[in-house]
Design a protein around this motif. Structure first.
Motif, PDB file in Angstrom:
ATOM      1  N   PHE A 167       0.990  -1.359  -0.399  1.00 37.87           N
ATOM      2  CA  PHE A 167       0.408  -0.032  -0.161  1.00 37.87           C
ATOM      3  C   PHE A 167       0.555   1.510  -0.059  1.00 37.87           C
ATOM      4  CE2 PHE A 167      -3.594  -2.943   1.380  1.00 37.87           C
ATOM      5  CZ  PHE A 167      -4.384  -2.041   0.641  1.00 37.87           C
ATOM      6  N   ARG A 168       1.777   1.159   0.870  1.00 37.84           N
ATOM      7  CA  ARG A 168       2.742   2.025   0.104  1.00 37.84           C
ATOM      8  C   ARG A 168       3.216   2.548  -0.813  1.00 37.84           C
ATOM      9  NH1 ARG A 168       4.846   3.835   5.611  1.00 37.84           N
ATOM     10  NH2 ARG A 168       4.381   2.869   7.232  1.00 37.84           N
ATOM     11  N   LYS A 169       3.436   1.547  -2.050  1.00 40.34           N
ATOM     12  CA  LYS A 169       4.554   1.494  -3.198  1.00 40.34           C
ATOM     13  C   LYS A 169       3.059   1.979  -3.290  1.00 40.34           C
ATOM     14  CE  LYS A 169       5.567  -1.242  -6.636  1.00 40.34           C
ATOM     15  NZ  LYS A 169       5.613  -2.349  -7.579  1.00 40.34           N
ATOM     16  N   ARG A 170       1.537   1.942  -4.053  1.00 41.13           N
ATOM     17  CA  ARG A 170       0.944   2.360  -3.824  1.00 41.13           C
ATOM     18  C   ARG A 170       0.055   4.368  -3.891  1.00 41.13           C
ATOM     19  NH1 ARG A 170      -4.293   1.081  -6.327  1.00 41.13           N
ATOM     20  NH2 ARG A 170      -6.352   2.681  -6.307  1.00 41.13           N
ATOM     21  N   VAL A 171       0.220   3.865  -2.377  1.00 43.95           N
ATOM     22  CA  VAL A 171       0.560   6.042  -2.149  1.00 43.95           C
ATOM     23  C   VAL A 171       1.212   5.810  -3.029  1.00 43.95           C
ATOM     24  CG1 VAL A 171       1.233   7.826  -0.885  1.00 43.95           C
ATOM     25  CG2 VAL A 171      -0.451   5.503   0.178  1.00 43.95           C
ATOM     26  N   ASP A 172       3.369   6.040  -2.883  1.00 42.58           N
ATOM     27  CA  ASP A 172       3.846   6.308  -4.426  1.00 42.58           C
ATOM     28  C   ASP A 172       3.340   6.647  -5.595  1.00 42.58           C
ATOM     29  OD1 ASP A 172       5.678   6.280  -2.289  1.00 42.58           O
ATOM     30  OD2 ASP A 172       6.418   4.818  -2.121  1.00 42.58           O
ATOM     31  N   GLU A 173       2.546   5.119  -5.995  1.00 36.10           N
ATOM     32  CA  GLU A 173       2.293   5.535  -7.822  1.00 36.10           C
ATOM     33  C   GLU A 173       1.310   6.528  -7.510  1.00 36.10           C
ATOM     34  OE1 GLU A 173       1.117   1.867  -7.769  1.00 36.10           O
ATOM     35  OE2 GLU A 173       3.306   0.610  -8.799  1.00 36.10           O
ATOM     36  N   LEU A 174       0.080   7.000  -6.508  1.00 37.35           N
ATOM     37  CA  LEU A 174      -0.899   7.441  -6.563  1.00 37.35           C
ATOM     38  C   LEU A 174      -0.448   9.242  -7.243  1.00 37.35           C
ATOM     39  CD1 LEU A 174      -3.889   6.069  -4.988  1.00 37.35           C
ATOM     40  CD2 LEU A 174      -3.672   6.147  -6.910  1.00 37.35           C
ATOM     41  N   ILE A 175       0.334   9.895  -6.310  1.00 35.83           N
ATOM     42  CA  ILE A 175       1.406  10.498  -6.087  1.00 35.83           C
ATOM     43  C   ILE A 175       1.898  10.881  -6.979  1.00 35.83           C
ATOM     44  CG2 ILE A 175       2.643  12.091  -4.642  1.00 35.83           C
ATOM     45  CD1 ILE A 175       2.277  10.711  -1.712  1.00 35.83           C
ATOM     46  N   ALA A 176       2.338  10.136  -7.858  1.00 33.30           N
ATOM     47  CA  ALA A 176       2.444  10.288  -8.831  1.00 33.30           C
ATOM     48  C   ALA A 176       1.754  10.861  -9.769  1.00 33.30           C
ATOM     49  CB  ALA A 176       4.506   9.444  -9.127  1.00 33.30           C
ATOM     50  N   ALA A 177       1.015   9.681 -10.133  1.00 31.05           N
ATOM     51  CA  ALA A 177       0.662   9.838 -11.559  1.00 31.05           C
ATOM     52  C   ALA A 177      -0.991  11.262 -11.064  1.00 31.05           C
ATOM     53  CB  ALA A 177      -1.060   8.436 -10.787  1.00 31.05           C
ATOM     54  N   VAL A 178      -0.596  12.293  -9.865  1.00 29.46           N
ATOM     55  CA  VAL A 178      -1.576  13.002 -10.133  1.00 29.46           C
ATOM     56  C   VAL A 178      -0.220  14.588 -10.150  1.00 29.46           C
ATOM     57  CG1 VAL A 178      -3.833  12.863  -9.127  1.00 29.46           C
ATOM     58  CG2 VAL A 178      -1.822  13.090  -7.763  1.00 29.46           C
ATOM     59  N   GLY A 179       0.500  13.915  -9.995  1.00 25.20           N
ATOM     60  CA  GLY A 179       1.591  15.205 -10.541  1.00 25.20           C
ATOM     61  C   GLY A 179       1.866  15.758  -9.245  1.00 25.20           C
ATOM     62  N   LEU A 180       2.236  14.942  -7.964  1.00 29.32           N
ATOM     63  CA  LEU A 180       2.460  15.886  -7.310  1.00 29.32           C
ATOM     64  C   LEU A 180       3.740  15.199  -6.480  1.00 29.32           C
ATOM     65  CD1 LEU A 180      -0.649  15.392  -4.997  1.00 29.32           C
ATOM     66  CD2 LEU A 180       0.514  17.524  -6.045  1.00 29.32           C
ATOM     67  N   SER A 181       4.451  14.114  -7.061  1.00 29.37           N
ATOM     68  CA  SER A 181       5.834  14.365  -6.905  1.00 29.37           C
ATOM     69  C   SER A 181       6.907  15.056  -5.945  1.00 29.37           C
ATOM     70  CB  SER A 181       6.901  13.488  -7.826  1.00 29.37           C
ATOM     71  OG  SER A 181       5.940  11.720  -7.991  1.00 29.37           O
TER      72      SER A 181
END
Length: 263
Positions: free
Chosen positions: A125-139
């Motif tokens: 789930f931590r990896k999923r959070v990373d992916e979602l943050i990246a997907a919406v340009g919030l990295s």
């Protein structure tokens, strides 16, 4: 997309007692519809028709006065049931008009918060959070606090916070109404892209008919209060769509006109 019903609303009603006259006033009455698996359904209705009341009933933060709500065939809410089970044990997500981010938590910590509550914040789930943050340009903004983010960034965070714990049904109550036109357009596109990746079942309430057409597979319209379903409109415009290009679509004027006539 399958035709399996995910969420069923059957003859739903909600009444309140008028404090002055002590008479019963129905806000919603005889309302029925079905959401199928993976559908993006938009809901439009007159001001004061009970749209937010309906979402509160579906999210189980309020109790119906009549009818029932079923999730995968199971009755999850009815007048006879005792107590409330908000979110139906994580199976229904609710994104409201305000982002409701906790000001003392960073962006990442806000997105992870529901997972912490559910005891599910493990490595996948931590990896999923990373992916979602990246997907919406919030990295790059993971360690920023809400006051350090723009309104659009906070709204993106509130959307992925719900997606992070993976509910099969997501309710959205005019989530973009406070945003400027440019931010709204970008986040609409982000939402559709995220939906296409995960194919959640979404019910999206809006007062904006063009937004309803741009986002939805179907658009439902409500009557004035006491609300019931007035009409159902298939949005047969190919995806991808965006608000700024809809006017060039040949089917758009007819769909817009039919929905406008009902609200």
């Amino acid at each position: 997309m399958t035709c399996a019903p995910v969420l069923e609303v059957r003859d739903l009603g909600k009444a309140f007692t008028d404090r002055g006259t002590q008479s019963e006033r129905w806000i919603i009455r005889g309302l029925s519809f079905t959401l199928r698996e993976g559908e993006f359904v938009t809901l439009v209705g007159p001001s004061g028709s009970g749209k937010s009341t309906l979402l509160n009933l579906l999210a189980q933060i309020d109790t119906p006065s009549a009818g029932d709500i079923r999730l995968h065939g199971e009755v999850i809410s009815s007048p006879s049931q005792q107590g409330l089970n908000a979110g139906s044990q994580g199976r229904i997500g609710y994104i409201m008009q305000d982002d409701n981010l906790l000001p003392w938590r960073t962006l990442r910590a806000n997105v992870e918060y529901p997972l912490e509550i559910q005891g599910r914040l493990d490595a996948p789930f931590r990896k999923r959070v990373d992916e979602l943050i990246a997907a919406v340009g919030l990295s790059g903004f993971e360690n920023h606090y809400p006051h350090e983010l723009s309104g659009g960034m906070r709204k993106r965070a509130s959307i992925i916070r719900t997606l992070a714990y993976d509910p099969p049904v997501i309710l959205m109550d005019e989530p973009f109404s406070a945003l400027d036109a440019e931010s709204r357009l970008h986040i609409q596109n982000d939402l559709v892209r995220l939906w296409e990746l995960g194919r959640k079942t979404i019910l999206f309430v809006t007062h904006d008919i063009t937004e309803a057409i741009a986002l939805g597979d179907r658009t439902l319209t409500l009557t004035k209060s006491p609300a019931s379903i007035r009409g159902e409109h298939l949005i047969d415009i190919p995806r991808p769509r965006s608000v700024d290009s809809l006017v060039t679509e040949p089917h758009y004027p007819g769909i817009f006109g039919r929905i406008r006539a009902e609200v």
